[in-house]
Design an enzyme around this catalytic site. Structure first.
Site, PDB file in Angstrom:
ATOM      1  N   GLY A 135       1.248  -1.200   0.175  1.00 38.05           N
ATOM      2  CA  GLY A 135       0.112  -0.347  -0.016  1.00 38.05           C
ATOM      3  C   GLY A 135       1.219   0.757   0.051  1.00 38.05           C
ATOM      4  O   GLY A 135       1.779   1.007  -0.633  1.00 38.05           O
ATOM      5  N   TYR A 169       1.660  -2.580   9.070  1.00 40.72           N
ATOM      6  CA  TYR A 169       1.755  -1.710   8.226  1.00 40.72           C
ATOM      7  C   TYR A 169       3.113  -2.837   7.230  1.00 40.72           C
ATOM      8  O   TYR A 169       3.947  -3.414   8.050  1.00 40.72           O
ATOM      9  CB  TYR A 169       2.732  -0.567   8.553  1.00 40.72           C
ATOM     10  CG  TYR A 169       3.924   0.490   7.708  1.00 40.72           C
ATOM     11  CD1 TYR A 169       3.557   0.374   6.348  1.00 40.72           C
ATOM     12  CD2 TYR A 169       5.066  -0.784   8.034  1.00 40.72           C
ATOM     13  CE1 TYR A 169       4.407   0.904   5.829  1.00 40.72           C
ATOM     14  CE2 TYR A 169       6.284   0.507   6.892  1.00 40.72           C
ATOM     15  CZ  TYR A 169       5.582   0.791   6.139  1.00 40.72           C
ATOM     16  OH  TYR A 169       6.558   1.494   5.655  1.00 40.72           O
ATOM     17  N   ARG A 170       2.724  -3.284   6.003  1.00 39.85           N
ATOM     18  CA  ARG A 170       3.552  -3.444   5.663  1.00 39.85           C
ATOM     19  C   ARG A 170       3.834  -5.540   6.004  1.00 39.85           C
ATOM     20  O   ARG A 170       4.300  -5.743   5.743  1.00 39.85           O
ATOM     21  CB  ARG A 170       5.268  -3.305   5.054  1.00 39.85           C
ATOM     22  CG  ARG A 170       5.009  -1.948   4.437  1.00 39.85           C
ATOM     23  CD  ARG A 170       4.562  -2.430   3.152  1.00 39.85           C
ATOM     24  NE  ARG A 170       4.393  -1.402   2.187  1.00 39.85           N
ATOM     25  CZ  ARG A 170       3.614   0.070   2.171  1.00 39.85           C
ATOM     26  NH1 ARG A 170       2.749   0.335   2.882  1.00 39.85           N
ATOM     27  NH2 ARG A 170       4.147   0.518   1.193  1.00 39.85           N
ATOM     28  N   HIS A 171       3.067  -5.255   6.580  1.00 38.00           N
ATOM     29  CA  HIS A 171       2.990  -6.936   7.703  1.00 38.00           C
ATOM     30  C   HIS A 171       1.656  -7.556   7.099  1.00 38.00           C
ATOM     31  O   HIS A 171       0.727  -7.173   7.256  1.00 38.00           O
ATOM     32  CB  HIS A 171       3.227  -6.734   8.831  1.00 38.00           C
ATOM     33  CG  HIS A 171       3.525  -8.012   9.704  1.00 38.00           C
ATOM     34  ND1 HIS A 171       4.044  -8.769   9.548  1.00 38.00           N
ATOM     35  CD2 HIS A 171       2.262  -8.641  10.377  1.00 38.00           C
ATOM     36  CE1 HIS A 171       3.843  -9.946  10.400  1.00 38.00           C
ATOM     37  NE2 HIS A 171       2.738 -10.131  10.880  1.00 38.00           N
TER      38      HIS A 171
END
Ligand code: EPU
Length: 293
Positions: A135, A169-171
């Site tokens: 994202g 977040y990014r996980h």
């Protein structure tokens, strides 16, 4: 007997992975296999497991740096009709793990379904996008996921709701499981408004980031909590720094570009240098956002 006997039509040896990544860097995969569907994938993985081979799934290779030595194992590539299926059902879309994400975003906008337009310009397969909860400024895929269909370590299919997937977040908690497909919950929108928004997000990205024609893997580092990796790298004076034919973008410092003749090692050297400089200046340890194979 080779581990892949009987599967010669979908299994190749010593395949250059540079042909399958945005960076166009790195060595070969010992084996490269393209199962037609989930059943074949399961059979192949059982063989891989019994043979004690390492394996990885490769999507569009948009977020992967393959080392120059390549990958000494089996690379599974989910491509072909069964992996690219998209089915619409009211405000939901059911899509397979190998679906090209930018194509899905465009299609949903055209069908007047809102939700994904803020994720314009993010390359990858739906599976890869979900696994890393890709994202940006306008949201992350996890916010639009209803359920994900996974193949787990026991090679059993499971369908989990977004709440069980630990999107952050990014996980995500997808980990070593394979995304077979997902159901996204979208909402009915206005075609003109969605298209305008899509174009605005796309333009902003291209105004601020290196051109897609320049080889990179997008942002190299995750943003540390409360910080922007791009700003930290910029303030450490790293823009334009080169190692071999790799260069830290002068446009956005969180992009490492690969010019003609670059090696994966050039990129890795630059990553180490950038980390050291930022740590020296701020005490912050930058964490990789890309996968290094
Ligand atoms: N900045 C600098 N110098 C730079 C780059 C950025 O000072 O060289 C500053 C900007 O001025 C801004 C801040 O750093 O104040 C954040 O920069 P930006 O707005 O470009 O966003 P970002 O956090 O660097 C994130 C995602 C991108 C995504 C953009 C836009 C990460 C690591 N990156 O970038 O995602 O495209 O938002 O939505 O979360 C990717 O995941 O590969 C990626 C490129």
């Amino acid at each position: 007997m080779s581990w892949c006997s009987g599967f010669e039509d979908i299994c190749r040896a010593d395949v250059p992975l540079r042909d399958y990544t945005w960076y166009r860097l790195g060595g070969p995969a010992r084996w490269f296999v393209t199962p037609h569907d989930a059943d074949e994938l399961r059979t192949v993985l059982r063989r891989v497991r019994d043979a004690g081979l390492a394996w990885r799934v490769l999507g569009r290779g948009a977020n992967v740096l393959v080392r120059d030595a390549g990958f000494d194992g089996v690379v599974v590539h989910l491509t072909g009709p069964a992996w690219e299926e998209i089915r619409y059902d009211g405000e939901c879309v059911h899509a397979a793990g190998g679906v090209d994400f930018p194509k899905l975003v465009k299609q949903t906008v055209q069908r007047e379904l809102g939700g994904l337009e803020g994720l314009a310009g993010i390359p990858g397969t739906l599976g890869g996008i979900i696994r890393m909860n890709a994202g940006g400024r306008y949201g992350n895929i996890g916010e639009h996921v209803a359920t994900v269909r996974l193949l787990n370590a026991e090679l059993v299919e499971e369908t989990l709701p977004a709440a069980a997937l630990g999107f952050a977040y990014r996980h995500s908690d997808v980990g070593a499981r394979i995304v077979l497909g997902a159901t996204l919950q979208l909402h009915t929108g206005d075609a003109d408004a969605l298209t305008a928004r899509f174009q605005e997000v796309w333009k902003a990205k291209h105004a601020e980031q290196p051109a897609v024609s320049v080889r990179s893997a997008g942002c190299i580092f995750k943003n540390p909590p409360g910080q922007a990796a791009g700003r930290l790298l910029d303030e450490a004076g790293l823009k334009g720094t080169r190692r071999g034919q790799a260069e830290i973008s002068t446009r956005h410092a969180n992009f490492v570009l690969a010019h003609a003749g670059a090696t994966a090692q050039d990129v890795l050297d630059l990553i180490s240098l950038a980390r050291e400089r930022v740590f020296g200046a701020t005490g912050i340890e930058l964490e990789l956002e890309i996968d290094v194979w």
